[in-house]
Design an enzyme around this catalytic site. Sequence first.
Site, PDB file in Angstrom:
ATOM      1  CG  HIS A  37      -1.094  -1.834 -10.145  1.00  0.00           C
ATOM      2  ND1 HIS A  37       0.199  -1.659  -9.704  1.00  0.00           N
ATOM      3  CD2 HIS A  37      -1.738  -0.679  -9.825  1.00  0.00           C
ATOM      4  CE1 HIS A  37       0.329  -0.465  -9.170  1.00  0.00           C
ATOM      5  NE2 HIS A  37      -0.828   0.158  -9.216  1.00  0.00           N
ATOM      6  CD  GLN A 153      -8.142   6.135  -5.299  1.00  0.00           C
ATOM      7  OE1 GLN A 153      -7.294   7.018  -5.332  1.00  0.00           O
ATOM      8  NE2 GLN A 153      -7.939   4.943  -5.836  1.00  0.00           N
ATOM      9  CG  MET A 184       1.818  -6.342  -3.083  1.00  0.00           C
ATOM     10  SD  MET A 184       1.888  -7.246  -4.626  1.00  0.00           S
ATOM     11  CE  MET A 184       2.556  -8.781  -4.020  1.00  0.00           C
TER      12      MET A 184
END
Length: 284
Positions: A37, A153, A184
């Site tokens: 992220h 996605q 991750m």
Amino acid sequence: MELIKSIVEMQKISNDLRYNGLKIALVPTMGYFHEGHLSLMRYAREKAHKVITSLYVNPTQFAQNEDFSKYPRDINRDFRLADETGIDYLFLPSNEEMYPPEFNTFINIKGISEKFEGKSRPTHFNGVATIVAKLFNITHPHIAIFGQKDYQQTLVIKQLVKDLNFDIEIIVLPTFREHDGLAMSSRNVYLSEDLRTKATIIFETLTKAKDLIIAGEKNAHKIIEFMRNNLERVRELRIDYAVAVCAENLEEKPDFESNDKVALLIAAYLGSTRLIDNMLVNVP
Ligand code: AMP
């Protein structure tokens, strides 16, 4: 960093930023931040004047039997990490505001969202497309950053942007991995120590399948057979899918040709934890 909880306030801020000629980057997340992220946020910071990270565990992309209620959450830690990463706004909407009782619109993308993840999780991409469209309308970004970790996605979102004419550039960044190769993921915390060690078989399988293609294997069946056999060396692993398909549209093909771009996609359960990963390979 400012914490914004109201949709109207977020829209007003984004409108003002645009009015002032500032470039906005959006990084949509479900929180429980890891380096994956943060790598998207760091990139966004370099490419735009203002970065909005949204943190919302979107209920509509989870099916009844999935892990919505136990999805890991730690808002204080996320706030600190986002702040340290230098983003400008953390958008944290409530379920009540995102999905009021009268909410009645869902985006259904055909084709690309019906395969693999879409087959295993039939309502998942409707939820993803709907929340991403809402976030686009709330934050008005010029660019939006996604991870290759969720490869299918990214194709669904590109289709959404094209079909609904969102004037937004979609940027996809490489998968950030642990030292032993495991991608991750917020869901890695579900794994016991033993299964966490064994989970490296997924990256190992992708890497070896990639090497196989680079060494000249073009037959999809043989590549897939290799992937399945290698994964099955871990007794606790249950394959959901393990495939080699065309990277641009996830179409299957019996034999790849030189210059094809192949996507190796794996979804597997380790115990009750479902993990996904992928690797892209240019056929020599
Ligand atoms: P999530 O919070 O899991 O919905 O992920 C938010 C965004 O981070 C999505 O665009 C993911 O593809 C991306 N992401 C998740 N894991 C990784 C990773 N290991 N490396 C890079 N991006 C990631």
